[in-house]
Design a protein around this motif. Structure first.
Motif, mmCIF file in Angstrom:
data_model
loop_
_atom_site.group_PDB
_atom_site.id
_atom_site.type_symbol
_atom_site.label_atom_id
_atom_site.label_comp_id
_atom_site.label_asym_id
_atom_site.label_seq_id
_atom_site.Cartn_x
_atom_site.Cartn_y
_atom_site.Cartn_z
ATOM 1 N N LEU A 1 0.822 -1.209 0.000
ATOM 2 C CA LEU A 1 0.000 0.000 0.000
ATOM 3 C C LEU A 1 0.855 1.258 0.000
ATOM 4 O O LEU A 1 0.495 2.269 -0.641
ATOM 5 C CB LEU A 1 -0.923 0.002 1.224
ATOM 6 N N GLU A 2 1.971 1.230 0.702
ATOM 7 C CA GLU A 2 2.850 2.402 0.745
ATOM 8 C C GLU A 2 3.347 2.782 -0.646
ATOM 9 O O GLU A 2 3.603 3.957 -0.922
ATOM 10 C CB GLU A 2 4.029 2.136 1.678
ATOM 11 N N LYS A 3 3.446 1.799 -1.524
ATOM 12 C CA LYS A 3 3.932 2.053 -2.880
ATOM 13 C C LYS A 3 2.915 2.798 -3.741
ATOM 14 O O LYS A 3 3.277 3.375 -4.771
ATOM 15 C CB LYS A 3 4.300 0.737 -3.557
ATOM 16 N N VAL A 4 1.640 2.760 -3.359
ATOM 17 C CA VAL A 4 0.609 3.418 -4.170
ATOM 18 C C VAL A 4 0.142 4.733 -3.544
ATOM 19 O O VAL A 4 -0.816 5.338 -4.027
ATOM 20 C CB VAL A 4 -0.604 2.494 -4.402
ATOM 21 N N GLU A 5 0.811 5.162 -2.478
ATOM 22 C CA GLU A 5 0.416 6.427 -1.852
ATOM 23 C C GLU A 5 0.493 7.556 -2.879
ATOM 24 O O GLU A 5 1.495 7.726 -3.574
ATOM 25 C CB GLU A 5 1.328 6.734 -0.672
ATOM 26 N N GLY A 6 -0.591 8.316 -3.003
ATOM 27 C CA GLY A 6 -0.682 9.390 -3.977
ATOM 28 C C GLY A 6 -1.160 8.949 -5.343
ATOM 29 O O GLY A 6 -1.496 9.783 -6.183
#
Length: 274
Positions: free
Chosen positions: A27-32
């Motif tokens: 999920l951190e990779k898709v932030e923004g």
């Protein structure tokens, strides 16, 4: 934001607690890059809960496909019942098999509460049945040998659903509401093929799983499955036959080995294309 749960607050067969770290990192990779996360088969809500804590600015839609929120709403009553059972079993060694008299006493407590209204038999069952046994109804509970597995303290779900948009819908209708949003991320965690689907109202057939795979076409997704389902074997065959047109083509997979007992193991998989 409220506390972070590493596992669901009430027992649930198939919750993804062992994937929480890997899921969070994904999920951190898709932030923004995403603004909406849609948990089509919400289960225990652990994926939705985790998503909201990792990406608090996103809209997170939790489809309570299994009635888990009803169980959470009844948590105080569940704790009352378990406290009575614990008192009833005073002096019984942890994990010891109950006598028929003790078993009758436990059932009498549960029956008295069920006569007054809702009882979370699934959670009660996890406290008095052998590890790995699951029941949904009092009728099923009556059929089993019982053990003293009541855990110390009660259950707590404070803040677990904070920030989530809870819905109760057919997953296909919910998908249709968000499929045109290019910034939506879909969480796909259907019941595993060839495994116990007893928590689901309708038995899932192969065609049901294939229909779920169709939802991966042209979308951002995180899909959970198992090597017990043989879905990956099918998808690999489809890639060989149809290339880029095949479901899950180009996705990344993370595998975790789960040990059920000294004889049985299987691999859980988290497959992503984001």
């Amino acid at each position: 934001m409220s506390r972070i749960y590493k596992s669901a607050p009430l027992p649930f067969m198939g919750q993804k607690r062992y994937f929480v770290r890997a899921f969070s990192e994904t999920l951190e990779k898709v932030e923004g890059k995403v603004d909406t996360i849609v948990d089509l088969f919400g289960g225990s809500g652990l994926l939705s809960h985790t998503a909201k804590r990792v990406l608090p600015g996103c809209r997170v839609v939790y489809n309570d496909y299994d009635g888990y929120t009803d169980r959470l709403a009844g948590i105080d009553r569940t704790n009352e019942i378990l406290l009575l059972i614990k008192d009833c079993l005073t002096g019984v060694e942890p994990n010891a098999r109950l006598t028929e008299e003790q078993r009758s006493d436990v059932l009498a407590i549960v029956e008295a509460y069920e006569a007054k209204g809702y009882v979370d038999v699934m959670t009660i069952g996890r406290s008095v049945l052998f590890s790995g046994k699951w029941v949904k109804t009092l009728e099923e509970l009556r059929k089993h040998t019982m053990y003293n597995r009541v855990k110390p303290g009660g259950y707590d779900s404070a803040g677990y659903l904070d920030g989530l948009e809870v819905v109760h819908m057919d997953y296909r209708e919910l998908f249709d509401l968000h499929k045109d949003n290019s910034r939506a991320l879909f969480l796909l965690d259907p019941p595993y093929l060839t495994t116990e689907c007893g928590q689901y109202e309708n038995y899932w057939r192969l065609t049901d799983y294939l229909n779920v795979l169709k939802l991966t076409k042209g979308t951002k997704y995180i899909y959970f499955t198992s090597d017990k389902s043989q879905i990956m074997e099918l998808c690999n065959w489809l890639v060989d036959e149809f290339g880029e047109a095949a479901p899950l083509y180009g996705a990344n997979a993370q595998v975790r080995t789960n040990t059920l007992n000294y004889q049985a193991k299987f691999n859980d998989m988290m497959i992503t294309r984001i």
